[in-house]
Design an enzyme around this catalytic site. Structure first.
Site, PDB file in Angstrom:
ATOM      1  N   GLY A   1      38.759   0.827  -3.098  1.00  6.87           N
ATOM      2  CA  GLY A   1      39.646   0.078  -1.821  1.00  6.87           C
ATOM      3  C   GLY A   1      40.773  -0.898  -3.281  1.00  6.87           C
ATOM      4  O   GLY A   1      40.739  -0.774  -4.647  1.00  6.87           O
ATOM      5  N   CYS A   2      41.083  -2.378  -2.754  1.00 12.69           N
ATOM      6  CA  CYS A   2      41.684  -2.811  -3.945  1.00 12.69           C
ATOM      7  C   CYS A   2      40.978  -3.027  -5.760  1.00 12.69           C
ATOM      8  O   CYS A   2      40.109  -2.943  -5.725  1.00 12.69           O
ATOM      9  CB  CYS A   2      41.562  -4.405  -3.200  1.00 12.69           C
ATOM     10  SG  CYS A   2      42.695  -5.452  -4.514  1.00 12.69           S
ATOM     11  N   PHE A   3      41.419  -2.799  -6.224  1.00 11.26           N
ATOM     12  CA  PHE A   3      41.077  -2.348  -7.423  1.00 11.26           C
ATOM     13  C   PHE A   3      40.227  -3.701  -8.861  1.00 11.26           C
ATOM     14  O   PHE A   3      39.628  -4.088  -9.603  1.00 11.26           O
ATOM     15  CB  PHE A   3      41.852  -1.448  -8.390  1.00 11.26           C
ATOM     16  CG  PHE A   3      43.223  -2.105  -8.344  1.00 11.26           C
ATOM     17  CD1 PHE A   3      44.165  -3.049  -8.386  1.00 11.26           C
ATOM     18  CD2 PHE A   3      44.206  -1.038  -9.108  1.00 11.26           C
ATOM     19  CE1 PHE A   3      45.749  -3.698  -8.489  1.00 11.26           C
ATOM     20  CE2 PHE A   3      45.507  -1.387  -9.109  1.00 11.26           C
ATOM     21  CZ  PHE A   3      46.121  -2.363  -8.647  1.00 11.26           C
TER      22      PHE A   3
END
Length: 168
Positions: free
Chosen positions: A9-11
């Site tokens: 997902g969002c890094f």
């Protein structure tokens, strides 16, 4: 030192999560397994480049092993969610494990085989050889360290939990 790549997902949150683990020596956020060269965040955000937001994790295998990293990764993702994690949606937010050494695939496949028995829904996290990885700009590196109140799809309690998992 060994290196493995995780798309969770969002890094920003994925990087911060892995940084909590003893034996993880270095992390870097960027974009994995896409179609273009040197993509920008803005280009990847369009979901037209084929890239996943990913984290390069360099670890000391004398302190931590790939199986443990995979187990921790599964605590930080929903492996049954296709192209989304938390409120973040799009192919750039897909989950994946990208390896660079052929012998790692056997370890990863064995781990996934066991995990499939634990989930009722199919696991959609991809497992692929790393084709390419481009570092994101400096503003995205260690984002949650620089912006402690910044957005993260992972609950804050998960970071504290991760810190406790392999401390001896």
């Amino acid at each position: 030192m060994k290196t493995i790549y995780f798309a969770g997902g969002c890094f920003w949150g994925t990087q911060h999560f892995f940084k909590q683990l003893n034996g993880v020596e270095r992390t870097q956020v960027g974009f994995a397994n896409g179609l273009t060269e040197n993509p920008t965040y803005e280009e990847v955000y369009t979901d037209t480049t084929g890239f996943a937001e990913a984290v390069e994790v360099t670890y000391d295998e004398n302190k931590i092993n790939l199986e443990f990293l995979l187990e921790m990764f599964f605590h930080a993702i929903d492996p049954t969610a296709l192209n989304r994690q938390g409120y973040d949606e799009g192919t750039r937010y897909r989950t994946g494990v990208y390896y660079t050494e052929p012998q790692e695939k056997h370890i990863i496949d064995k781990f996934f085989e066991q995990k499939r028995k634990e989930y009722k829904e199919p696991i959609v996290t991809e497992v692929e050889e790393l084709k390419n990885f481009y570092s994101a700009s400096e503003s995205h590196q260690n984002y949650l360290d620089k912006n402690p109140q910044g957005y993260c799809h992972l609950p804050l309690e998960l970071f504290a939990w991760a810190r406790k998992q392999n401390r001896g």
